[in-house]
Design a protein around this motif. Structure first.
Motif, PDB file in Angstrom:
ATOM      1  N   HIS A  45      39.230  31.695 -10.840  1.00 28.08           N
ATOM      2  CA  HIS A  45      40.624  31.866 -11.284  1.00 28.08           C
ATOM      3  C   HIS A  45      40.698  33.170 -12.059  1.00 28.08           C
ATOM      4  O   HIS A  45      39.759  33.510 -12.797  1.00 28.08           O
ATOM      5  CB  HIS A  45      41.066  30.750 -12.237  1.00 28.08           C
ATOM      6  N   HIS A  77      34.663  27.995 -11.761  1.00 25.14           N
ATOM      7  CA  HIS A  77      34.359  26.645 -12.254  1.00 25.14           C
ATOM      8  C   HIS A  77      34.457  25.614 -11.140  1.00 25.14           C
ATOM      9  O   HIS A  77      34.937  25.881 -10.052  1.00 25.14           O
ATOM     10  CB  HIS A  77      35.261  26.284 -13.452  1.00 25.14           C
ATOM     11  N   GLN A  82      47.482  18.719 -12.479  1.00 28.60           N
ATOM     12  CA  GLN A  82      47.071  20.074 -12.816  1.00 28.60           C
ATOM     13  C   GLN A  82      48.292  20.976 -12.772  1.00 28.60           C
ATOM     14  O   GLN A  82      49.016  21.023 -11.768  1.00 28.60           O
ATOM     15  CB  GLN A  82      45.980  20.620 -11.912  1.00 28.60           C
ATOM     16  N   GLU A 140      35.269  21.224 -10.608  1.00 31.84           N
ATOM     17  CA  GLU A 140      35.742  19.973 -11.191  1.00 31.84           C
ATOM     18  C   GLU A 140      35.392  18.890 -10.173  1.00 31.84           C
ATOM     19  O   GLU A 140      35.961  18.857  -9.087  1.00 31.84           O
ATOM     20  CB  GLU A 140      37.261  20.026 -11.406  1.00 31.84           C
ATOM     21  N   HIS A 143      34.999  27.538  -7.707  1.00 37.14           N
ATOM     22  CA  HIS A 143      36.071  28.428  -7.245  1.00 37.14           C
ATOM     23  C   HIS A 143      36.521  29.272  -8.428  1.00 37.14           C
ATOM     24  O   HIS A 143      36.373  28.853  -9.576  1.00 37.14           O
ATOM     25  CB  HIS A 143      37.239  27.621  -6.667  1.00 37.14           C
TER      26      HIS A 143
HETATM   27 CO    CO Z   1      40.214  25.392 -10.875  1.00 34.08          CO
END
Ligand code: CO
Length: 276
Positions: A61, A103, A118, A105, A59
């Motif tokens: 950012h 990125h 987060q 995760e 996704h």
């Molecule tokens: Co992210």
């Protein structure tokens, strides 16, 4: 010296993000859409693999920073520059997305406890299109000490109790502390007077400047130089987070946070055109 007090309490609300990770949203919910310069705070904590196994597939950012602080478990981080990293218990990743990053995760475990936070930190207009930058900090690089009887600190960013956190060069000059108070302990934290400051209690019921703050609750603080944290009713663990407010307009669309709607449209176009 001016002591901070509690402006209001905001209870974390159940939410789902990524590919279906169950978490608690603290900032970024209708009760508190943002708290300048902080745009989002999520708390994840589960020992049920179903709650986290789907992870956060690729996704984008743009325009702000994402800060992942792990308490337990392990995640693998990968991004569009080919970079990979391991997020393990006690580590922090401070990612300055700047003009854009894609990125993922993903959990590196299929059972056991996964817990952490987060935080999204806004960038000033002048820095929103900067080159992406990472600070991957292993657990042993985060200073930890007992700074008063029964008060154990980990300093992720900023200065406290004579310790200096490893994260550097962040526009809002953040303070990010993980504070554990034993039953009966108290500690007066110093915070830059004009900075926005918040405390999120995640274990026990804290006393913050005379206000009882139960677990999974955020306390927004007034301005001031110090804040008194105490644990009169049993052990407590909390985050104390502060930063310089930007006072700039916020235009927000999912993972893009800019100053104007036109900049959001540009971000969507750039992402769709593969320019991240
Ligand atoms: Co992210």
């Amino acid at each position: 010296m001016t002591e901070r007090s509690v402006v209001r309490l905001v209870a974390a609300v159940a939410a789902s993000d990524g590919a279906g990770v169950r978490l608690k949203r603290v900032i970024g919910s209708p009760a508190m859409p943002h708290c300048d310069p902080f745009l989002l705070l999520d708390s994840f904590r589960s020992d049920r693999a179903d709650d986290y196994i789907a992870g956060f597939p690729p996704h984008p950012h743009r325009g702000f920073e994402t800060v992942t602080y792990m308490l337990a478990g392990a995640m693998r981080h990968q991004d569009s520059t080919g970079r990979t990293g391991h997020l393990r218990a006690g580590s922090v990743q401070w990612m300055t997305a700047g003009r854009g990053i894609i990125h993922s995760e993903m959990p590196e475990q299929t059972d056991g406890l996964m817990a952490g936070f987060q935080l999204w930190v806004n960038l000033p207009a002048a820095d929103k299109m900067q080159e992406p930058r990472y600070q991957d900090i292993p657990p042993e690089a985060i200073p930890e000490a007992e700074v008063a009887p029964g008060v154990r600190l980990r300093v992720v960013a900023g200065e406290a109790g004579g310790l200096t956190g490893p994260v550097s060069g962040i526009a809002v000059a953040p303070l990010y502390l993980d504070v554990a108070l034993a039953a009966g302990a108290r500690w007066q934290a110093a915070v830059r007077a004009t900075h926005t400051a918040l405390s999120y209690v995640f274990e026990g019921t804290a006393d913050i400047a005379g206000t009882a703050v139960p677990a999974e609750t955020l306390a927004e603080l007034t301005a001031g130089d110090t804040v008194m944290l105490a644990a009169p009713a049993g052990a407590v663990r909390l985050l104390l987070i502060a930063g310089r407010p930007l006072g700039e307009p916020i235009a927000r669309y999912g993972p893009f946070v800019m100053n104007t709607q036109d900049e959001i449209l540009d971000s969507i176009r750039d992402y769709q055109a593969g320019r991240f």
